[in-house]
Design a protein around this motif. Structure first.
Motif, PDB file in Angstrom:
ATOM      1  N   GLU A  32      54.344 -41.194  42.366  1.00  0.00           N
ATOM      2  CA  GLU A  32      55.916 -41.085  41.924  1.00  0.00           C
ATOM      3  C   GLU A  32      56.231 -42.477  41.494  1.00  0.00           C
ATOM      4  N   ARG A  33      55.755 -43.592  42.168  1.00  0.00           N
ATOM      5  CA  ARG A  33      56.259 -44.695  41.644  1.00  0.00           C
ATOM      6  C   ARG A  33      55.653 -45.085  40.285  1.00  0.00           C
ATOM      7  N   ARG A  34      54.570 -44.781  39.968  1.00  0.00           N
ATOM      8  CA  ARG A  34      53.859 -44.929  38.745  1.00  0.00           C
ATOM      9  C   ARG A  34      54.568 -44.207  37.574  1.00  0.00           C
ATOM     10  N   HIS A  35      54.944 -42.917  38.234  1.00  0.00           N
ATOM     11  CA  HIS A  35      55.725 -42.039  37.033  1.00  0.00           C
ATOM     12  C   HIS A  35      56.939 -42.567  36.656  1.00  0.00           C
ATOM     13  N   LYS A  36      57.999 -43.325  37.793  1.00  0.00           N
ATOM     14  CA  LYS A  36      59.106 -43.721  37.550  1.00  0.00           C
ATOM     15  C   LYS A  36      58.982 -44.886  36.596  1.00  0.00           C
ATOM     16  N   ILE A  37      58.183 -45.618  36.662  1.00  0.00           N
ATOM     17  CA  ILE A  37      57.675 -46.670  35.803  1.00  0.00           C
ATOM     18  C   ILE A  37      57.530 -46.423  34.582  1.00  0.00           C
ATOM     19  N   LEU A  38      56.651 -45.687  34.247  1.00  0.00           N
ATOM     20  CA  LEU A  38      56.222 -44.932  33.040  1.00  0.00           C
ATOM     21  C   LEU A  38      57.215 -44.458  32.258  1.00  0.00           C
ATOM     22  N   GLN A  39      58.263 -43.601  33.001  1.00  0.00           N
ATOM     23  CA  GLN A  39      59.283 -43.012  32.485  1.00  0.00           C
ATOM     24  C   GLN A  39      60.344 -43.956  32.202  1.00  0.00           C
ATOM     25  N   GLY A  40      60.489 -45.071  32.784  1.00  0.00           N
ATOM     26  CA  GLY A  40      61.401 -46.223  32.488  1.00  0.00           C
ATOM     27  C   GLY A  40      60.927 -46.814  31.157  1.00  0.00           C
ATOM     28  N   LEU A  64      53.016 -50.918  42.710  1.00  0.00           N
ATOM     29  CA  LEU A  64      52.283 -50.127  42.138  1.00  0.00           C
ATOM     30  C   LEU A  64      50.766 -50.258  42.631  1.00  0.00           C
ATOM     31  N   THR A  65      50.242 -51.570  43.041  1.00  0.00           N
ATOM     32  CA  THR A  65      48.943 -51.724  43.298  1.00  0.00           C
ATOM     33  C   THR A  65      48.534 -51.601  44.912  1.00  0.00           C
ATOM     34  N   GLY A  66      49.780 -51.820  45.659  1.00  0.00           N
ATOM     35  CA  GLY A  66      49.459 -51.863  47.153  1.00  0.00           C
ATOM     36  C   GLY A  66      49.052 -53.373  47.647  1.00  0.00           C
ATOM     37  N   GLY A  74      48.854 -63.506  39.398  1.00  0.00           N
ATOM     38  CA  GLY A  74      48.084 -62.080  38.754  1.00  0.00           C
ATOM     39  C   GLY A  74      49.035 -61.329  38.010  1.00  0.00           C
ATOM     40  N   LEU A  75      48.351 -60.733  37.016  1.00  0.00           N
ATOM     41  CA  LEU A  75      49.329 -59.810  36.179  1.00  0.00           C
ATOM     42  C   LEU A  75      48.696 -58.299  36.293  1.00  0.00           C
ATOM     43  N   LEU A  76      49.673 -57.430  36.314  1.00  0.00           N
ATOM     44  CA  LEU A  76      49.150 -56.081  36.051  1.00  0.00           C
ATOM     45  C   LEU A  76      49.592 -55.538  34.673  1.00  0.00           C
ATOM     46  N   VAL A  77      49.105 -55.166  33.938  1.00  0.00           N
ATOM     47  CA  VAL A  77      49.301 -54.730  32.674  1.00  0.00           C
ATOM     48  C   VAL A  77      49.345 -53.135  32.690  1.00  0.00           C
ATOM     49  N   LEU A  78      50.500 -52.490  32.387  1.00  0.00           N
ATOM     50  CA  LEU A  78      50.609 -51.036  32.260  1.00  0.00           C
ATOM     51  C   LEU A  78      50.903 -50.577  30.978  1.00  0.00           C
ATOM     52  N   HIS A  79      49.968 -49.639  30.405  1.00  0.00           N
ATOM     53  CA  HIS A  79      50.155 -49.292  28.874  1.00  0.00           C
ATOM     54  C   HIS A  79      50.877 -47.853  28.966  1.00  0.00           C
ATOM     55  N   LYS A  80      51.712 -47.394  27.920  1.00  0.00           N
ATOM     56  CA  LYS A  80      52.243 -46.352  27.795  1.00  0.00           C
ATOM     57  C   LYS A  80      51.671 -45.122  28.059  1.00  0.00           C
ATOM     58  N   SER A  81      50.309 -45.296  27.781  1.00  0.00           N
ATOM     59  CA  SER A  81      49.516 -44.200  28.304  1.00  0.00           C
ATOM     60  C   SER A  81      48.983 -43.884  29.663  1.00  0.00           C
ATOM     61  N   GLY A  82      49.569 -44.645  30.559  1.00  0.00           N
ATOM     62  CA  GLY A  82      49.004 -44.928  31.994  1.00  0.00           C
ATOM     63  C   GLY A  82      47.908 -45.542  32.145  1.00  0.00           C
ATOM     64  N   GLU A  83      47.119 -46.040  31.189  1.00  0.00           N
ATOM     65  CA  GLU A  83      46.109 -47.074  31.655  1.00  0.00           C
ATOM     66  C   GLU A  83      46.558 -48.315  32.224  1.00  0.00           C
ATOM     67  N   ALA A  84      45.873 -48.793  33.069  1.00  0.00           N
ATOM     68  CA  ALA A  84      46.380 -50.179  33.962  1.00  0.00           C
ATOM     69  C   ALA A  84      45.164 -50.922  33.822  1.00  0.00           C
ATOM     70  N   VAL A  85      45.706 -52.236  33.742  1.00  0.00           N
ATOM     71  CA  VAL A  85      44.702 -53.267  33.895  1.00  0.00           C
ATOM     72  C   VAL A  85      45.054 -54.551  34.656  1.00  0.00           C
ATOM     73  N   LEU A  86      44.297 -54.973  35.551  1.00  0.00           N
ATOM     74  CA  LEU A  86      44.701 -56.058  36.519  1.00  0.00           C
ATOM     75  C   LEU A  86      44.120 -57.204  35.788  1.00  0.00           C
TER      76      LEU A  86
END
Length: 466
Positions: A32-40, A64-66, A74-86
């Motif tokens: 749900e958290r991931r979806h809210k951020i992608l929606q935003g 998002l990472t826990g 650190g960085l979390l890179v989240l792409h609009k496709s949903g792919e995530a890279v730390l």
């Protein structure tokens, strides 16, 4: 305007709850958290989102990472496709496999501690390109600070280290638009993190219960001759990490610029401050180390009438007028009426949201048309200041929950619901404070103010309206 009558009375203390199990965030909540951020991100037309973290500022990353990147950035890179890279330094690479949001990982030794190995032939901008930041048109950066000034372009202010920001610029094309996107997480109007589901409320109640239980235990241990350190030791609970500096301070604070509990001994007549906070809630108290008014120094002998009772009246007003749908400006104006700023010199917003941080953001400010919503976690944070007097503080945590959310909590977390019900009963039957059904006390000590710390059987109570 009718005025609430406050008296100092002999009452029982609130119950505390020890050995309460932690509640883990479940996979549905993380999704749900991931979806809210992608929606935003979609609403802001972002190709990618770069979420910054260090040990002090990791709430958005952890959402998002826990986990947080201990010792390092650190960085979390989240792409609009949903792919995530730390993007992680030497000592946090091992944590990537445990990320609650599945993510690839790239190594950035620049994020490591001073003089750790820098075994790479790449530049930081090259590493960021490996994380997918190449050819994007619009990229958001989420630090931790929500800029709200009227004299700046707040979307172009960035609260991340310069070396990272410059590497981001080098990794992206000149045409790429960079903007501050912290609001995706913590805007008090529509940020993803401001509304909590039942699982999240149960998760955060653990910390609010822990802090308030430890604080009351410490208050009960206050005695003449004890040291600040001996009281502070009682605030260290279950090995959990604090999210603010722990306070156990007697007399004048900040001697020799010291922020931490010291070997100073508690003396009769001292001002005393106590604060402890864990994820989900902070408990704070400020009062005098006496048993009764005639033990106060002459110049503050009227402390009860000048500071403690007016402050307590404001807290009662805050608690009794809080409910789903009340607007931020209404709360602000209420406190201004009951406890005028010109006389009591409070400066911070009188109430704010909490979660992993003690201060997430605040919907309570002048002219705020933000309606408080079901799922918000709120901290009572009214700080009066009268020259020459000790402060008064009973900062604690509540949740707002409409009927469907209350039913979910009662069904899914019956032990939690029993604690909440007992806290509401104490407020109603002992302190005479009537809460709206939307208000769920997460701290055990909500509404409990003991102005004279050596008299452990007395506290302020609401008596009647005249």
């Amino acid at each position: 305007m009718p005025q609430t009558t406050i008296t100092l009375a002999a009452i029982k203390q609130p119950e505390i709850y020890l050995n309460v199990p932690s509640v883990v965030l479940n996979d549905q909540t993380i999704e749900e958290r991931r979806h809210k951020i992608l929606q935003g991100m979609a609403q802001q037309k972002l190709d990618s989102l770069v979420v910054y973290a260090d040990k002090e500022h990791a709430g958005n990353f952890e959402y998002l990472t826990g986990f947080i990147p201990r010792f390092e950035e650190g960085l979390l890179v989240l792409h609009k496709s949903g792919e995530a890279v730390l993007v992680l330094g030497n000592e946090n690479l091992k944590l990537a496999q445990f990320s609650r949001t599945p993510a690839n990982v790239v190594h950035a030794p620049w994020f490591s501690l001073p003089n750790q190995p820098m075994d790479t032939e790449l530049s930081l901008s090259d590493v960021l390109k490996q994380a997918g930041l190449d050819g994007q048109q619009r990229v958001g950066i989420a630090g931790w600070k929500l800029f709200t000034g009227n004299n700046d372009n707040n979307t172009s202010l960035f609260d991340i280290p310069t070396f990272i920001f410059q590497a981001l610029q080098a990794a992206l094309t000149c045409e790429c638009e960079l903007l501050n996107a912290t609001s995706l997480f913590i805007s008090p109007r529509n940020g993803a993190r401001i509304i909590n589901n039942a699982n999240e409320i149960a998760h955060y109640e653990y910390g609010a219960n822990l802090a308030s239980s430890a604080a009351l235990t410490a208050l009960n241990a206050v005695e003449l001759g004890k040291t600040e350190k001996s009281i502070a030791a009682l605030l260290a609970a279950e090995g959990q990490a604090n999210n603010v500096v722990t306070i156990a301070a007697t007399g004048d604070r900040f001697e020799n610029a010291n922020l931490y509990p010291s070997d100073k001994q508690i003396q009769k007549g001292d001002k005393f401050s106590l604060t402890v906070s864990y994820k989900g809630g902070l408990t704070s108290r400020a009062a005098y180390v006496v048993s009764q008014a005639d033990e106060l120094h002459a110049e503050v002998s009227d402390y009860l009438d000048v500071v403690a009772i007016p402050y307590y009246r404001a807290v009662i007003a805050w608690l009794e007028n809080m409910h789903v749908g009340v607007k931020g400006h209404e709360v602000y104006e209420l406190i201004e009426r009951v406890l005028p700023k010109s006389e009591y010199h409070w400066h911070l917003n009188p109430g704010h949201l909490v979660a992993d941080e003690e201060w997430l953001c605040s919907p309570v400010y002048p002219a705020s048309d933000i309606a408080l919503s079901s799922g918000m976690l709120l901290q009572i944070d009214i700080i009066p200041s009268r020259k020459g007097y000790a402060g008064a503080s009973i900062e604690d945590t509540i949740a707002l929950a409409d009927e469907p959310l209350r039913q979910q909590l009662a069904t899914l977390y019956p032990a939690l619901w029993q604690r909440i019900s007992a806290r509401r009963k104490y407020l109603d039957e002992v302190l005479n404070i009537q809460l709206h059904e939307d208000v769920l006390p997460l701290s055990n000590t909500v509404g409990y103010l003991r102005p004279y710390l050596l008299n452990k059987g007395q506290a302020l109570v609401k008596s009647q309206v005249v």
